[in-house]
Each structure stands twice: as C-alpha cells, then as structure tokens.
Motif scaffolding. Sequence first.
Motif, PDB file in Angstrom:
ATOM      1  N   ARG A 117      -7.051   3.792   0.826  1.00 34.30           N
ATOM      2  CA  ARG A 117      -6.197   3.479  -0.326  1.00 34.30           C
ATOM      3  C   ARG A 117      -5.090   2.501   0.062  1.00 34.30           C
ATOM      4  NH1 ARG A 117      -7.526   8.957  -1.673  1.00 34.30           N
ATOM      5  NH2 ARG A 117      -5.809   9.771  -0.432  1.00 34.30           N
ATOM      6  N   GLN A 118      -4.500   2.685   1.230  1.00 31.88           N
ATOM      7  CA  GLN A 118      -3.456   1.766   1.698  1.00 31.88           C
ATOM      8  C   GLN A 118      -4.015   0.361   1.906  1.00 31.88           C
ATOM      9  OE1 GLN A 118      -1.783   3.551   5.201  1.00 31.88           O
ATOM     10  NE2 GLN A 118      -0.609   5.061   4.043  1.00 31.88           N
ATOM     11  N   GLU A 149      -4.390  -1.176  -1.480  1.00 33.70           N
ATOM     12  CA  GLU A 149      -3.090  -1.519  -2.053  1.00 33.70           C
ATOM     13  C   GLU A 149      -2.483  -2.758  -1.405  1.00 33.70           C
ATOM     14  OE1 GLU A 149      -0.738   2.042  -1.759  1.00 33.70           O
ATOM     15  OE2 GLU A 149      -2.083   3.129  -3.123  1.00 33.70           O
TER      16      GLU A 149
END
Length: 126
Positions: free
Chosen positions: A22-23, A26
């Motif tokens: 997810r990082q 993002e």
Amino acid sequence: MHPGGSGTRALAKDVRHLEWLRQLHEQGTGLASVCTGSLVLAAAGLAAARPATTHRDPLDRLAALGPSVDVRAREPYGDDGGIATSAGVPAGIDMALHRVTRYGGSEASELTRTGIQYEAREPVAD
C-alpha cells in the motif's frame, strides 16, 4: 512486480507486507503481478474498483477478496494504469510487454520481445 505461486500465499495474510505494498502504491510506484500475485495485491486492497485477473483456478478467490474487484476472467491481463495483473505466466509476459510499450514505446517493446525470443499470441497494444 509481485510474483505468484504457492510460495506467496502466506503474503496475502502478512500485515507488514500488505502495508508495504500500500505504501509503494501511495508513493506512485507502478505495481503489477503475475498469476496469483494478484491475490496478494487484492488482499492489500489494491485491486478494489480495478480490472484484475489471475490464473483461472483461483478466480473465485480473487472475486471474494473484494466485491468491487472487476474480475476479468477471460482477459490475459488487466491494467488501469496504476495496477496491472495477469492471468498465468504467459499472460504475465504479455502484460510486461504491454507495460514496456506504455512506458517506453512500441520500439522498446519490440526490442524486448525480440531479445527474449518471445512470440506474442497477439499484438501487444499501446
């Protein structure tokens, strides 16, 4: 590129790994998966409201990981520009060449295809 295969199954439940994915997303990292690697991306919530596919056998598991996943059972790969997923391994090569075309142009894709001696099943679209 997130691999698939039985060795990656545990990663779909690994909280730290899912957060790392997810990082990356993002931060703008383009993510892709081959075969059942899409199950890991979906477990991280990254396939929500996106076209996605996987190997034919676990398509039902991909659909179960999120009601908004746009499962493309009959397509070799799905790519909305942010996340790309492919069906089996040959489809992963097609998807990779598609991404090379997207980021490097058709000439780069053709050079790559020729270099790996890969005969695409159909032309790889821009």
